[in-house]
Design a protein around this motif. Structure first.
Motif, PDB file in Angstrom:
ATOM      1  N   MET A 111       1.162  -1.014  -0.559  1.00 53.34           N
ATOM      2  CA  MET A 111      -0.098   0.212  -0.002  1.00 53.34           C
ATOM      3  C   MET A 111       0.756   1.072  -0.395  1.00 53.34           C
ATOM      4  SD  MET A 111      -2.745   1.448   2.751  1.00 53.34           S
ATOM      5  CE  MET A 111      -3.544  -0.665   3.051  1.00 53.34           C
ATOM      6  N   SER A 112       0.571   1.939  -0.789  1.00 60.04           N
ATOM      7  CA  SER A 112       1.177   3.609  -1.483  1.00 60.04           C
ATOM      8  C   SER A 112       1.679   4.081   0.163  1.00 60.04           C
ATOM      9  CB  SER A 112       0.999   3.933  -2.316  1.00 60.04           C
ATOM     10  OG  SER A 112      -0.278   4.860  -1.700  1.00 60.04           O
ATOM     11  N   GLN A 113       2.474   5.327   0.765  1.00 61.32           N
ATOM     12  CA  GLN A 113       2.167   5.818   1.827  1.00 61.32           C
ATOM     13  C   GLN A 113       1.009   6.961   1.671  1.00 61.32           C
ATOM     14  OE1 GLN A 113       4.170   5.823   4.143  1.00 61.32           O
ATOM     15  NE2 GLN A 113       3.151   7.399   4.959  1.00 61.32           N
ATOM     16  N   ASP A 114       0.774   7.100   0.152  1.00 54.64           N
ATOM     17  CA  ASP A 114       0.345   7.953   0.298  1.00 54.64           C
ATOM     18  C   ASP A 114      -1.673   8.020   0.428  1.00 54.64           C
ATOM     19  OD1 ASP A 114       1.149  10.654  -0.917  1.00 54.64           O
ATOM     20  OD2 ASP A 114       1.445   9.977  -3.146  1.00 54.64           O
ATOM     21  N   ILE A 115      -1.607   6.617  -0.003  1.00 53.67           N
ATOM     22  CA  ILE A 115      -2.916   6.051   0.619  1.00 53.67           C
ATOM     23  C   ILE A 115      -2.861   5.683   2.093  1.00 53.67           C
ATOM     24  CG2 ILE A 115      -4.347   3.859   0.560  1.00 53.67           C
ATOM     25  CD1 ILE A 115      -3.792   3.696  -2.163  1.00 53.67           C
ATOM     26  N   ARG A 116      -1.625   5.264   2.488  1.00 55.18           N
ATOM     27  CA  ARG A 116      -2.193   5.288   4.393  1.00 55.18           C
ATOM     28  C   ARG A 116      -2.268   6.717   4.829  1.00 55.18           C
ATOM     29  NH1 ARG A 116       2.213   1.451   2.952  1.00 55.18           N
ATOM     30  NH2 ARG A 116       3.744   2.999   3.528  1.00 55.18           N
ATOM     31  N   GLU A 117      -2.049   7.312   4.517  1.00 57.40           N
ATOM     32  CA  GLU A 117      -1.967   8.460   4.680  1.00 57.40           C
ATOM     33  C   GLU A 117      -3.738   9.003   4.879  1.00 57.40           C
ATOM     34  OE1 GLU A 117      -0.109  12.352   6.999  1.00 57.40           O
ATOM     35  OE2 GLU A 117       0.419  10.312   6.749  1.00 57.40           O
ATOM     36  N   VAL A 118      -4.215   9.692   3.641  1.00 55.77           N
ATOM     37  CA  VAL A 118      -5.228   9.665   3.714  1.00 55.77           C
ATOM     38  C   VAL A 118      -6.169   8.631   4.682  1.00 55.77           C
ATOM     39  CG1 VAL A 118      -7.283   8.999   1.730  1.00 55.77           C
ATOM     40  CG2 VAL A 118      -5.472  10.225   1.140  1.00 55.77           C
TER      41      VAL A 118
END
Length: 116
Positions: free
Chosen positions: A1-8
């Motif tokens: 899972m990308s960092q952007d998705i985890r952040e969202v």
């Protein structure tokens, strides 16, 4: 899972009516929200929802009348609360756009082991 998705996902929060600022939502933003909702995962890709947008005063009043009547019809006389009925009727006017989603519920089928 990308960092952007985890952040969202990590920063996602529910927003309740008390936090609404009363600003209008542009048609483009509304369409973007609806498109994102259509991409949400569903059980077996059924996408059982439909969205109805209530923007005009007339359509909100219609929704308000419906909610007040639905509350009265669904509650027994001894549990009926005029305050709750008024709260239900006021609900469509507490936000810039009312966007109820409608889900269709399918009859449950037995699982492979025979249980529901």
């Amino acid at each position: 899972m990308s960092q952007d998705i985890r952040e969202v996902i990590r920063k996602r929060r529910s927003i309740f009516p008390a936090s609404y600022n009363g600003k209008e939502i542009s048609h483009e933003v509304l369409l973007s929200i609806l498109e994102a909702a259509n991409w949400a995962p569903t059980h077996k890709k059924t996408q059982p929802w439909r969205f109805v947008v209530f923007e005009s005063t007339e359509s909100r009043q219609s929704l308000s009348d419906y909610l007040a009547n639905a509350y009265q019809q669904s509650v027994s006389a001894e549990k009926f609360s005029e305050i709750q009925q008024k709260r239900s009727a006021k609900s469509p006017f507490n936000r810039p756009v009312s966007l109820p989603s409608v889900c269709s519920v399918h009859r449950r089928r037995p699982c492979r082991n025979g249980k529901k």
